[in-house]
Design a protein around this motif. Sequence first.
Motif, PDB file in Angstrom:
ATOM      1  N   SER A  74     -31.640  -1.921 -13.899  1.00  0.00           N
ATOM      2  CA  SER A  74     -33.233  -1.405 -14.127  1.00  0.00           C
ATOM      3  C   SER A  74     -33.412  -2.440 -13.782  1.00  0.00           C
ATOM      4  O   SER A  74     -34.980  -1.562 -13.024  1.00  0.00           O
ATOM      5  N   ALA A  75     -33.553  -3.609 -13.074  1.00  0.00           N
ATOM      6  CA  ALA A  75     -34.605  -4.213 -12.789  1.00  0.00           C
ATOM      7  C   ALA A  75     -34.796  -4.724 -11.402  1.00  0.00           C
ATOM      8  O   ALA A  75     -35.412  -4.326 -11.006  1.00  0.00           O
ATOM      9  N   PHE A  76     -33.587  -3.868 -11.127  1.00  0.00           N
ATOM     10  CA  PHE A  76     -33.700  -4.160  -9.730  1.00  0.00           C
ATOM     11  C   PHE A  76     -34.157  -3.133  -8.404  1.00  0.00           C
ATOM     12  O   PHE A  76     -34.973  -2.718  -8.069  1.00  0.00           O
ATOM     13  N   LEU A  77     -33.806  -1.770  -9.508  1.00  0.00           N
ATOM     14  CA  LEU A  77     -34.481  -0.719  -9.370  1.00  0.00           C
ATOM     15  C   LEU A  77     -36.436  -0.560  -9.647  1.00  0.00           C
ATOM     16  O   LEU A  77     -36.580  -0.168  -8.843  1.00  0.00           O
ATOM     17  N   CYS A  78     -36.814  -1.599 -10.276  1.00  0.00           N
ATOM     18  CA  CYS A  78     -38.157  -1.426 -10.719  1.00  0.00           C
ATOM     19  C   CYS A  78     -38.311  -1.777  -9.772  1.00  0.00           C
ATOM     20  O   CYS A  78     -39.256  -2.035  -9.118  1.00  0.00           O
TER      21      CYS A  78
ATOM     22  N   LEU B 167     -41.537  -1.541  -6.383  1.00  0.00           N
ATOM     23  CA  LEU B 167     -42.514  -2.164  -6.209  1.00  0.00           C
ATOM     24  C   LEU B 167     -42.482  -2.630  -5.158  1.00  0.00           C
ATOM     25  O   LEU B 167     -43.520  -2.655  -3.822  1.00  0.00           O
ATOM     26  N   PHE B 168     -41.645  -2.310  -4.385  1.00  0.00           N
ATOM     27  CA  PHE B 168     -41.473  -3.028  -3.236  1.00  0.00           C
ATOM     28  C   PHE B 168     -41.930  -1.968  -2.038  1.00  0.00           C
ATOM     29  O   PHE B 168     -42.722  -1.901  -1.406  1.00  0.00           O
ATOM     30  N   PHE B 169     -41.385  -0.613  -2.471  1.00  0.00           N
ATOM     31  CA  PHE B 169     -41.102   0.365  -0.814  1.00  0.00           C
ATOM     32  C   PHE B 169     -42.865   1.215  -1.346  1.00  0.00           C
ATOM     33  O   PHE B 169     -42.577   1.557  -1.131  1.00  0.00           O
ATOM     34  N   PHE B 170     -42.768   1.545  -2.976  1.00  0.00           N
ATOM     35  CA  PHE B 170     -44.271   2.104  -2.864  1.00  0.00           C
ATOM     36  C   PHE B 170     -44.867   1.478  -3.709  1.00  0.00           C
ATOM     37  O   PHE B 170     -45.340   1.074  -5.248  1.00  0.00           O
ATOM     38  N   GLU B 171     -46.062  -0.012  -3.242  1.00  0.00           N
ATOM     39  CA  GLU B 171     -46.790  -0.629  -3.782  1.00  0.00           C
ATOM     40  C   GLU B 171     -47.767  -0.022  -4.776  1.00  0.00           C
ATOM     41  O   GLU B 171     -48.421  -0.830  -5.507  1.00  0.00           O
TER      42      GLU B 171
END
Length: 94
Positions: free
Chosen positions: A60-64, A68-72
């Motif tokens: 979940s941490a990596f998904l969040c 944040l990276f792809f959809f700033e």
Amino acid sequence: MNFTWMAWTWPTAAFFLAILGLLVMMSVWEAASPGGHPRHGILRFETTRGDRLFVSLLGSAFLCLGSLFFFEDASLWPALALCLVYAGLVFRFV
């Protein structure tokens, strides 16, 4: 004590309280039903409830972070929904 340098906001506090709540619930579950019947899932190694909780929190941490990276400029609510689906799948199949 002045904690303003830590940027403690209500969402940050809610995040840590949610993790604390998960740990308390898992402790109560373990006390009520010890052992948790370790099983072999799609990862092909033995996992317990605690292992599956750890894998779901880590994923979940990596998904969040990916959200944040792809959809700033996007909200994290869709990422939270995806994380809940991911955690459900981890507890079901791992």
